[in-house]
Scaffold this active site. Structure first.
Site, short mmCIF file in Angstrom:
data_model
loop_
_atom_site.label_atom_id
_atom_site.label_comp_id
_atom_site.label_asym_id
_atom_site.label_seq_id
_atom_site.Cartn_x
_atom_site.Cartn_y
_atom_site.Cartn_z
N ASP A 145 -64.71 -45.65 -26.39
CA ASP A 145 -65.99 -45.78 -25.67
C ASP A 145 -65.80 -46.60 -24.39
OD1 ASP A 145 -65.47 -47.93 -27.34
OD2 ASP A 145 -67.54 -48.20 -27.99
N TYR B 248 -59.47 -31.48 -35.31
CA TYR B 248 -59.30 -30.05 -35.04
C TYR B 248 -58.62 -29.31 -36.20
CZ TYR B 248 -60.59 -30.05 -30.07
OH TYR B 248 -61.26 -30.11 -28.87
N LYS C 3 -60.13 -45.75 -31.84
CA LYS C 3 -61.42 -46.29 -32.28
C LYS C 3 -61.12 -47.08 -33.54
CE LYS C 3 -65.93 -46.65 -32.03
NZ LYS C 3 -66.63 -47.38 -30.95
N ASP D 1 -61.88 -33.98 -19.78
CA ASP D 1 -62.95 -33.34 -18.99
C ASP D 1 -63.64 -34.38 -18.10
OD1 ASP D 1 -62.53 -30.83 -20.15
OD2 ASP D 1 -64.68 -30.45 -20.41
N ASP E 60 -59.69 -34.45 -25.64
CA ASP E 60 -60.47 -33.30 -25.16
C ASP E 60 -61.63 -33.80 -24.30
OD1 ASP E 60 -61.42 -30.60 -25.00
OD2 ASP E 60 -62.93 -31.11 -26.51
C1 IPM Z 1 -59.41 -27.59 -24.09
C2 IPM Z 1 -60.55 -26.74 -24.60
C3 IPM Z 1 -60.22 -26.29 -26.03
C4 IPM Z 1 -60.06 -27.53 -26.88
C5 IPM Z 1 -61.24 -25.30 -26.63
C6 IPM Z 1 -61.45 -24.09 -25.77
C7 IPM Z 1 -60.86 -24.90 -28.02
O1 IPM Z 1 -61.74 -27.43 -24.53
O2 IPM Z 1 -58.28 -27.08 -24.02
O3 IPM Z 1 -59.66 -28.73 -23.73
O4 IPM Z 1 -61.06 -28.07 -27.40
O5 IPM Z 1 -58.94 -27.97 -27.05
MG MG Z 2 -61.61 -29.30 -23.53
#
Ligand code: IPM
Ligand code: MG
Length: 357
Positions: free
Chosen positions: A223, A141, A191, A251, A247
């Site tokens: 993975d 990032y 990794k 999710d 990230d």
């Molecule tokens: C998160 C989001 C952010 C990230 C985006 C919106 C930049 O996906 O907070 O997980 O990638 O960190």
């Molecule tokens: Mg995210």
């Protein structure tokens, strides 16, 4: 206690869900005798539209003068042109960096009442209680060099996965301290079989692990971890990851709980830094303005704010208990209603306020 909060509603459903979190914070403050002062500022796409900058100076200044920051979401199709010079997400990344909040805590906890809402088998998700600690201010990032160029007439894009040992050690220590207060287990995700960055990650993780012999430590490749989160999620306690892997995995992990709309987060830094609190989901432009978004992730982020930035543990627990009660009573927003009756965003906020009342 007198508390100064900066609110950054942002884009899409951001304003709707932050409004509900504010309602809940007002009720809890009132009940426990605190006074809240809010300063609402621009971030993301709306900030680009109004000032040309996804993180205007005024916003940053307000954040730096407050006790904590509560953010909704940033981004949307309007600002999605891959060729755009400025993007809403840059505002979010910059505020994280400016506040120095290097550890992003993402609790993945299954509310008993929602176990059925998970796409995974109920017996597999019952009792899941993971604390993701995602490094937040390094990695792909932020690593340089980054950019795009033309090489031999071809478009090339590049980013750099980069961590120094101090960045790894400090986030690991946050993870180990948390593990001590929880079930005493920590998994570090990397990794290391392929990437040099991740070999440094693992080396440093092992060194820090020596300081915490009471915590049961393991290394997991990213993975494999993607797979374990589906087939044995209840085995994990604290999970520490780099920025990019965290990230993605967080999710994925949100699906265990039934909805991305349920997961809060707290971003914290060194002692004394100003915490940033936000739901892990995005701006959901498809449902923005319809009043149907699930405000619970933001409300629960408010609870994390009370706990982590203000040390108000009873207040934080009151909010979390109210959310659990509302869910146990059968109240649902569309994302977790499984076809049943769904409340709107404001109605759900009201239910939590009533339960707190
Ligand atoms: C998160 C989001 C952010 C990230 C985006 C919106 C930049 O996906 O907070 O997980 O990638 O960190
Ligand atoms: Mg995210």
């Amino acid at each position: 206690m007198e508390i100064k909060l900066t609110l950054l509603p942002g884009d899409g459903i951001g304003p709707e869900i932050v409004t509900e979190a504010r309602k809940v914070l007002d009720v809890v403050a009132n009940r426990f005798g605190h006074t809240l002062y809010y300063n609402t500022q621009l971030i993301g796409g709306i900030a680009i539209d109004e000032t040309g900058d996804p993180l205007p100076e005024e916003t940053l200044g307000a954040c730096l003068q407050s006790d904590a920051v509560l953010l909704g979401a940033v981004g949307g199709p309007k600002w999605d042109d891959p060729k755009a010079a400025v993007r809403p997400e840059q505002g979010l990344l910059r505020i994280r960096k400016e506040l120095g909040v290097f550890a992003n805590l993402r609790p993945v906890k299954v509310f008993e009442a929602l176990a059925e809402a998970s796409p995974l088998k109920t017996e597999r998700v019952r009792g899941v209680d993971i604390m993701f600690v995602r490094e937040l201010t390094g990695d792909l990032y932020f690593g340089t060099p980054r950019g795009r160029e033309i090489v031999n007439g071809k478009r090339v894009g590049f980013n750099t996965m980069r961590y120094d040992e101090d960045e790894i050690a400090r986030v690991m220590r946050i993870g180990f301290e948390l593990a001590r207060q929880r079930r005493g287990k920590l998994a570090s995700v990397d990794k290391a079989n392929v990437l040099e960055t991740m070999r440094v990650w693992r080396e440093v993780a092992h060194e820090v692990a020596q300081e915490y012999p009471d915590v049961q430590y393991e290394d997991l490749l990213v993975d494999a971890m993607a797979m374990y989160l589906i087939n044995r999620p209840s085995d994990f306690d604290v999970v520490v990851t780099g920025n990019m892997f965290g990230d993605i995995l967080s999710d994925e992990a949100s699906m265990i709980t039934g909805s991305l709309g349920m997961l809060p987060s707290a971003s914290i830094g060194a002692d004394g830094s100003i915490g940033l609190y936000e739901p892990i989901h995005g701006s959901a432009p498809d449902i923005a303005g319809k009043g149907i978004a699930n405000p619970l992730a933001t409300i629960l982020s408010g609870a994390m704010l009370l706990r982590w930035s203000l040390g108000l543990h009873a207040e934080a627990e009151a909010v979390e208990t109210a959310v659990a009660q509302v869910l146990a009573a059968g109240h649902r927003t569309g994302d977790i209603a499984a076809g049943g009756k769904a409340l709107g965003t404001a109605e759900m906020g009201d239910k939590v306020c009533e339960a707190l009342g």
